[in-house]
Design a protein around this motif. Sequence first.
Motif, short mmCIF file in Angstrom:
data_model
loop_
_atom_site.label_atom_id
_atom_site.label_comp_id
_atom_site.label_asym_id
_atom_site.label_seq_id
_atom_site.Cartn_x
_atom_site.Cartn_y
_atom_site.Cartn_z
N LEU A 27 0.83 -1.20 0.00
CA LEU A 27 0.00 0.00 0.00
C LEU A 27 0.86 1.24 0.00
O LEU A 27 2.01 1.21 0.43
CB LEU A 27 -0.92 0.00 1.23
CG LEU A 27 -1.77 -1.25 1.45
CD1 LEU A 27 -2.62 -1.10 2.69
CD2 LEU A 27 -2.61 -1.56 0.24
N SER A 28 0.30 2.33 -0.47
CA SER A 28 0.97 3.62 -0.38
C SER A 28 0.42 4.35 0.84
O SER A 28 -0.38 3.81 1.59
CB SER A 28 0.73 4.42 -1.66
OG SER A 28 -0.61 4.83 -1.73
N SER A 29 0.81 5.59 0.98
CA SER A 29 0.30 6.37 2.10
C SER A 29 -1.00 7.06 1.72
O SER A 29 -1.36 7.17 0.56
CB SER A 29 1.34 7.42 2.50
OG SER A 29 1.62 8.27 1.41
N GLY A 30 -1.72 7.51 2.73
CA GLY A 30 -2.90 8.35 2.54
C GLY A 30 -4.10 7.69 1.88
O GLY A 30 -4.28 6.47 1.93
N ILE A 31 -4.90 8.52 1.25
CA ILE A 31 -6.13 8.07 0.61
C ILE A 31 -5.82 7.08 -0.51
O ILE A 31 -6.54 6.12 -0.72
CB ILE A 31 -6.94 9.28 0.08
CG1 ILE A 31 -7.43 10.16 1.23
CG2 ILE A 31 -8.11 8.82 -0.78
CD1 ILE A 31 -8.40 9.49 2.19
N ASN A 50 -9.87 5.70 -5.90
CA ASN A 50 -9.13 6.92 -5.56
C ASN A 50 -9.99 8.16 -5.81
O ASN A 50 -10.04 9.07 -4.97
CB ASN A 50 -7.83 6.98 -6.37
CG ASN A 50 -6.91 8.08 -5.89
OD1 ASN A 50 -6.44 8.06 -4.77
ND2 ASN A 50 -6.67 9.04 -6.75
N LEU A 51 -10.67 8.20 -6.94
CA LEU A 51 -11.53 9.34 -7.26
C LEU A 51 -12.70 9.45 -6.28
O LEU A 51 -12.96 10.53 -5.74
CB LEU A 51 -12.04 9.22 -8.70
CG LEU A 51 -12.87 10.39 -9.22
CD1 LEU A 51 -12.05 11.68 -9.24
CD2 LEU A 51 -13.40 10.08 -10.61
N VAL A 52 -13.37 8.35 -6.02
CA VAL A 52 -14.54 8.36 -5.13
C VAL A 52 -14.15 8.78 -3.71
O VAL A 52 -14.86 9.56 -3.07
CB VAL A 52 -15.21 6.96 -5.12
CG1 VAL A 52 -16.22 6.82 -4.00
CG2 VAL A 52 -15.86 6.68 -6.47
#
Length: 187
Positions: A27-31, A50-52
């Motif tokens: 996973l990456s960070s944040g949203i 990501n958009l939602v």
Amino acid sequence: MKNLVVVMGSLIVAFAFNCFLVPFGILSSGISGIAILLGLLTPFNIGIMNLVLNLPLIVLGYYKLGKTITVNTLVCVVSLSAFLYLLPVVAITDNMLLSTVFGGGIGGIGVGIILKYSGTSGGLDIIAIIVSRTSSFSIGLLPTSMNGVIVLISGFIFNWEIALYTLLSIYITGKMIDTIFTDHVKL
């Protein structure tokens, strides 16, 4: 010109995710990390997730931070989401450590470019800026805490080895962002 640079930064981030991190469940960070998690656990594409996830934060940012930051953020979020949707998820290497290092490093370069030319890449950046303007919390405290939660979730859902790779990737991303985005000013 600035928006074109932000779009290119978004392409770099999407490449790092889809060719290095996502194939291994890192996973990456944040949203975007939450979007990767949901994309791995559900049939929904990571770009759509990501958009939602970012849309409500963009609306909040518009009301709390103003039009300029919000428009710049919207360019970043829409282009990153589109690239995440369009680029195929294909591992560049079968080595998880190499994928972690290069995914974190390349992703950090992309985010650093976005921050240098946009001010925010969406997601937790918006929340952090709002919280820092209205309280005594530092702008780095909320994203750091959220990233800790993402690492813990990764460990519980996948395994602790993946969680450690996620932590390493987030650390490398942060170092690359600091290398490129040197304007350490409070927004």
